[in-house]
Design an enzyme around this catalytic site. Sequence first.
Site, PDB file in Angstrom:
ATOM      1  N   LYS A 106      23.416  13.022  72.853  1.00  0.00           N
ATOM      2  CA  LYS A 106      24.586  12.568  73.614  1.00  0.00           C
ATOM      3  C   LYS A 106      25.664  13.625  73.514  1.00  0.00           C
ATOM      4  CE  LYS A 106      25.735   8.628  75.684  1.00  0.00           C
ATOM      5  NZ  LYS A 106      24.710   7.783  76.309  1.00  0.00           N
TER       6      LYS A 106
HETATM    7  N1  GLU Z   1      23.968   7.951  80.011  1.00  0.00           N
HETATM    8  C1  GLU Z   1      22.837   7.159  80.354  1.00  0.00           C
HETATM    9  C2  GLU Z   1      22.365   6.342  79.168  1.00  0.00           C
HETATM   10  O1  GLU Z   1      23.121   6.069  78.260  1.00  0.00           O
HETATM   11  C3  GLU Z   1      21.729   7.988  81.005  1.00  0.00           C
HETATM   12  C4  GLU Z   1      21.132   9.071  80.162  1.00  0.00           C
HETATM   13  C5  GLU Z   1      20.186   9.995  80.907  1.00  0.00           C
HETATM   14  O2  GLU Z   1      19.913   9.761  82.064  1.00  0.00           O
HETATM   15  O3  GLU Z   1      19.766  10.969  80.284  1.00  0.00           O
HETATM   16  O4  GLU Z   1      21.259   5.878  79.130  1.00  0.00           O
END
Ligand code: GLU
Length: 418
Positions: A106
């Site tokens: 993240k």
């Molecule tokens: N931010 C989204 C999540 O928390 C998508 C992550 C992604 O597509 O890599 O799942």
Amino acid sequence: MEQKYNPYDNMLHVLEETAQELHLEKDNYIPFKYPEREIKVALPVRMDDGHVQMFEGYRIQHSSTRGPCKGGIRFHPEVDEDEVKALAFGMTLKCAVVDLPYGGAKGGVQVDPTKLSETELERLTRRYTAAILPFIGPEKDIPAPDVNTNPKMMGWIMDTYSMLSGYPVPGVVTGKPIDIGGSLGRNEATGRGVSIITKEALKQFKMEGSQKIAIQGMGNVGSNAAIILHEMGHKIVGISDVSGGLYKAGGLNIPAIIKHQAKHKNLLKGYKEDGAKEIGSAELLTCDCDVLIPAALGGVLTAANANKVKAKLIVEAANGPTTVEADEVFKKKGITLIPDILANAGGVVVSYFEWVQNIQSLMWDLDRVNEMLGKIMEKAFAQVRDIAVKDKSDYRKAAYILAVSRLVEARKTRGVFP
Ligand code: GLU
């Protein structure tokens, strides 16, 4: 003195509990207690008035055991290291629950994006990309949108990475605009996944039919879930965003609301509908409904409001909306909760499809994307449900058991280097 809630400590607690439940040997799961790599960056950005402002950013790669790291980037004033660490761990678990060949990561930048002009936001996004550039890439770590980030920003990330590489690299980031390698269906994917999981849960708990649904948050996830659930024939009785909220027992006119939002900076403010009364975002969580979908930020369902929740089913569209204390209250009250790592995995599933298309230079049509998304979400729901039924456990615990088992198996197969 009251101790500050630490979301990463909470993840460690969950891992420890799941490991005990599965009788895991310490050697096989302790690596997951530590993010593989934590990158903290300082970002000087030239503002429109000419002065330089500093921002703080992170990219935390929790695990690459099951594949390249994967996860979104959020722009928010309250982003901090422990939150990003916990969210990265959450991505590792999420990708494992839906069985994608990815690990978890993240990113975050501490900023209130509404206070920046578009040109400032672009410079900040590009500078952040440059700062984490050595650590990302289609085989290493693939960012995506999250809270307050969008396809346009993913386009800037793709362009920055490509310019500094000397050739186009669409597979470095997902959630891009379609004309530079984005996938059809990605923008709606998280909301569509939430709707699929809601449908499966309603079927499982014999609650089919026109149920009353309340959604907190009308960003990408909440608004797409509202549209799709409305199309499925459910009544969306309550919605809210940062600018306010609305409640109407007979069901709100979702298409009219979406039209209003599109005209008014994506906000509900100023929208009027006969029979709809204005409510606050906090009030929405305890309104009269059958299904509650928190689709905004983390930590909104707490010991303070959990007892007042009237819904029979909670589907976590946001990441981490429920505190440990609220979870206990829901279990005691017999409220079923479908956890974030299952409920909101639709976004990363279609991100995976986007990446697969990018690295093979393919383009899939929308039907194919949605059909495959449906299959993956339904399969993951069934696998979590089977564990919950067999172990007589709640769905959150069952999802953790599925994810941690898959992680530990992969860890054992790979072995410990060197
Ligand atoms: N931010 C989204 C999540 O928390 C998508 C992550 C992604 O597509 O890599 O799942």
